[in-house]
Design a protein around this motif. Structure first.
Motif, PDB file in Angstrom:
ATOM      1  N   ASN A 243       0.739  -1.289   0.065  1.00 26.89           N
ATOM      2  CA  ASN A 243       0.140   0.032   0.055  1.00 26.89           C
ATOM      3  C   ASN A 243       0.859   1.119   0.098  1.00 26.89           C
ATOM      4  OD1 ASN A 243       0.896   0.183   2.482  1.00 26.89           O
ATOM      5  ND2 ASN A 243      -1.036  -0.272   3.497  1.00 26.89           N
ATOM      6  N   GLY A 244       1.896   1.074  -0.238  1.00 26.60           N
ATOM      7  CA  GLY A 244       2.987   2.296  -0.229  1.00 26.60           C
ATOM      8  C   GLY A 244       3.329   2.809   1.069  1.00 26.60           C
ATOM      9  N   LYS A 245       2.867   2.292   2.184  1.00 22.24           N
ATOM     10  CA  LYS A 245       3.352   3.064   3.627  1.00 22.24           C
ATOM     11  C   LYS A 245       4.217   2.091   4.243  1.00 22.24           C
ATOM     12  CE  LYS A 245      -1.661   4.721   3.873  1.00 22.24           C
ATOM     13  NZ  LYS A 245      -2.636   4.455   4.788  1.00 22.24           N
ATOM     14  N   ARG A 246       5.099   2.599   5.072  1.00 20.47           N
ATOM     15  CA  ARG A 246       6.138   1.900   5.693  1.00 20.47           C
ATOM     16  C   ARG A 246       5.407   1.008   6.901  1.00 20.47           C
ATOM     17  NH1 ARG A 246      10.929   5.220   8.815  1.00 20.47           N
ATOM     18  NH2 ARG A 246       9.036   6.024  10.192  1.00 20.47           N
ATOM     19  N   GLY A 247       4.715   1.600   7.492  1.00 17.83           N
ATOM     20  CA  GLY A 247       4.198   1.171   8.892  1.00 17.83           C
ATOM     21  C   GLY A 247       4.258   1.748  10.061  1.00 17.83           C
ATOM     22  N   LYS A 248       3.592   1.656  10.924  1.00 21.61           N
ATOM     23  CA  LYS A 248       3.571   2.438  12.309  1.00 21.61           C
ATOM     24  C   LYS A 248       4.963   2.446  13.077  1.00 21.61           C
ATOM     25  CE  LYS A 248      -1.325   2.831  13.007  1.00 21.61           C
ATOM     26  NZ  LYS A 248      -2.433   2.846  13.756  1.00 21.61           N
ATOM     27  N   TRP A 249       5.353   1.142  13.249  1.00 24.08           N
ATOM     28  CA  TRP A 249       6.634   0.936  14.004  1.00 24.08           C
ATOM     29  C   TRP A 249       7.955   1.032  13.417  1.00 24.08           C
ATOM     30  CZ3 TRP A 249       8.601  -4.030  12.539  1.00 24.08           C
ATOM     31  CH2 TRP A 249       7.684  -4.760  11.965  1.00 24.08           C
TER      32      TRP A 249
END
Length: 274
Positions: A243-249
């Motif tokens: 989805n093109g996002k790195r992620g929260k952590w």
């Protein structure tokens, strides 16, 4: 048409970069379990089959499972790592630190890699302290970043150039990929030129997930001469769901350390219990 397909994919894209890294690490772990402790266990089973303590059918059934299933799952990892490397290169705030970290961990990982995968790890065999006949995958990723740095430099220089200069720039980029690919082969890096070509392909077609996956499959066939097997298609499918996002952590160095540590742990398990 490609843009329309990319837009439709956004409705189902559910994996962040961190989640893809976890999947890649799990697949790599399964692969290395099968190649380090399980390979030693298979050697013992082979001896038992020769002595008639287990049937040949049992031995070969387990061997087929190891090679067809476990090794196959392991092949999912590398395309994901190549893709995420190209993504990391795009978004990192400090290119020099990113490239430097990859080189540092390549050096750190080499001894665990040599110990885990090359049984003749000794000074007499020419494998101590480093086995120069084959290098771990971090060296491939490091050279991939070097390649992307060159590709980006040429792209920036030719951004406002005329058609003739852009054609020269394109040929120069092809030359950069070829030179770095040759370096990967000469240094005997894991996956060699194929790894560099995958990384470059993911970066060049970074504006479209669909094109990235199509080019990955084309490059796979071009570099291997084979149709993509089931596990390669699974890797391609996972890439489409990014989805093109790195992620929260944030756990960048956790993934770096995972590689040498898990190989060394598997080697210790193989030596102590098998």
């Amino acid at each position: 048409m490609i843009n329309a397909m990319d837009q439709k994919l956004k409705n189902v894209q559910c994996f962040t970069g961190n989640q893809l890294k976890l999947i890649a690490c799990l697949c790599m772990l399964i692969d290395h379990v099968s190649k380090i402790p399980m390979s030693k266990y298979m050697d013992k089973l082979f001896s038992l089959s020769l002595e008639g303590m287990i049937s040949e059918e049992q031995f070969f059934a387990l061997q087929d499972f190891q090679r067809q299933v476990l090794f196959g799952i392991g092949t999912i990892a590398f395309p994901l790592f190549c893709f995420l490397l190209a993504e990391g290169f795009r978004y990192t705030r400090n290119r020099k630190r990113y490239i430097g970290s990859m080189l540092v961990f390549a050096i750190i990982s080499e001894i665990p890699f040599d110990i885990g995968f090359f049984h003749a790890y000794s000074m007499e065999a020419g494998a101590f302290p480093f086995y120069f006949a084959y290098q771990n995958v971090f060296f491939t990723l490091f050279l991939g970043l070097v390649c992307l740095t060159g590709l980006e430099a040429v792209s920036k220089r030719n951004r406002n150039s005329d058609r003739k200069e852009k054609a020269k720039g394109f040929l120069l980029q092809i030359g950069i990929i070829a030179i770095v690919s040759c370096a990967a082969e000469l240094l005997k890096c894991d996956y060699g030129a194929q790894g560099i070509i995958f990384i470059a392909g993911f970066y060049i077609f970074r504006k479209s997930h669909v094109l990235q996956v199509v080019m990955f499959l084309v490059l796979y066939m071009a570099t291997t001469g084979n149709q993509p097997p089931t596990y390669t298609m699974i890797a391609a499918f996972l890439l489409l769901l990014y989805n093109g996002k790195r992620g929260k952590w944030k756990a960048k160095y956790l993934f770096y350390w995972f590689y040498p540590i898990h190989i060394f742990v598997l080697y210790v398990i193989a030596q102590l219990f098998l």
